[in-house]
Enzyme design. Sequence first.
Site, PDB file in Angstrom:
ATOM      1  N   PRO A  91       0.763  -1.269  -0.079  1.00 13.39           N
ATOM      2  CA  PRO A  91      -0.145  -0.294  -0.030  1.00 13.39           C
ATOM      3  C   PRO A  91       0.914   1.230  -0.003  1.00 13.39           C
ATOM      4  O   PRO A  91       1.622   1.559   0.941  1.00 13.39           O
ATOM      5  CB  PRO A  91      -0.834  -0.086   1.386  1.00 13.39           C
ATOM      6  CG  PRO A  91      -0.140  -1.206   2.058  1.00 13.39           C
ATOM      7  CD  PRO A  91       1.266  -1.777   1.365  1.00 13.39           C
ATOM      8  N   GLU A  92       0.518   2.080  -1.058  1.00 14.59           N
ATOM      9  CA  GLU A  92       1.055   3.674  -0.934  1.00 14.59           C
ATOM     10  C   GLU A  92      -0.053   4.162  -0.860  1.00 14.59           C
ATOM     11  O   GLU A  92      -1.398   3.736  -0.879  1.00 14.59           O
ATOM     12  CB  GLU A  92       1.917   3.932  -2.235  1.00 14.59           C
ATOM     13  CG  GLU A  92       3.156   2.862  -2.126  1.00 14.59           C
ATOM     14  CD  GLU A  92       4.248   3.604  -3.263  1.00 14.59           C
ATOM     15  OE1 GLU A  92       4.408   4.701  -3.543  1.00 14.59           O
ATOM     16  OE2 GLU A  92       4.914   2.529  -3.804  1.00 14.59           O
TER      17      GLU A  92
END
Length: 271
Positions: free
Chosen positions: A2-3
């Site tokens: 996840p960014e």
Amino acid sequence: MPELPEVEVTRLSFAFDIAGAIIISVRMGKSLRWPLGCCPAQLAGRSVLAVRRRGKYLLVDLDHGLLLVHLGMSGSLSFARRLPPAGAHDHFEMVTTQGTLRLTDPRRFGAVVYADSEDAPQARKLLGKLGMEPLSDVFDVDRFHAALKRRKAAIKQVLLAGDVVVGVGNIYASEALFMAGIRPTLSAGRLSRPRSVKLHAAIGDVLARAVAKGGSTLRNFSSANGDSGHFQLEAMVYARQGQPCRVCGTSIKTLRQGQRSTFYCPHCQKA
DNA sequence: AAAAGCCCCTGGATGC
DNA sequence: TGCATCCAGGGGCTTT
């Protein structure tokens, strides 16, 4: 995984469905990054007001207090009326009147932390030093350039540090620098104003496009309602070492900065 | 104050 | 097939 885009897509995928729910029970394994910080039983009966995002943290607002949720490197959330039986990597589960929220995280770098308010010490410790939100109005180009001016470290590492701008992770740092034509090793303070402007635009652009596409990833990313797959933003440089630059054909190079891999085109990003 | 390293942890890919 | 090594989308903490 996840960014910022993946975290935001996750948020959008369950924020509406969970709003207004009343917590029935909370179960927390002892194996995430930090302890929950309160007794799970005392959350029962509270209601969920909303889900916000700050950087890569999700803030689950309760009628009293909030939960700070971080997905770490390998975390993902599920929210549904019924979920499959919990597996070995399911470390947090919150049953509500509208469904169950579950954090699955093999590497356990993720976290769920309770705080009485955003000003409480537990929250300030995690949120207090975060930089500007890149998809909001506070991401001002003058402030961005001024903040970079004060730093001598490599621009890639300043982006990753998150105290100037949040949400830019290892993939999008390389991608944004490519779009702006900036060498990742360049000292942040040496960026001219026009180049800061270009980078500012590139960051907003690449993140917004990724959110619009439903969270780009190299591997499978699935949001909290199970959507996955078909979105996939083509990386210009990330993980493409040795392959031809999509713009000029030059072989993409890789290097290590602060124990993370960086990718760039030596021709398109000359300095 | 800022920068650089270290470390948390598991699993998948690669190489011998 | 088995085993060792390396690498992975993060970030707080400690040390320079």
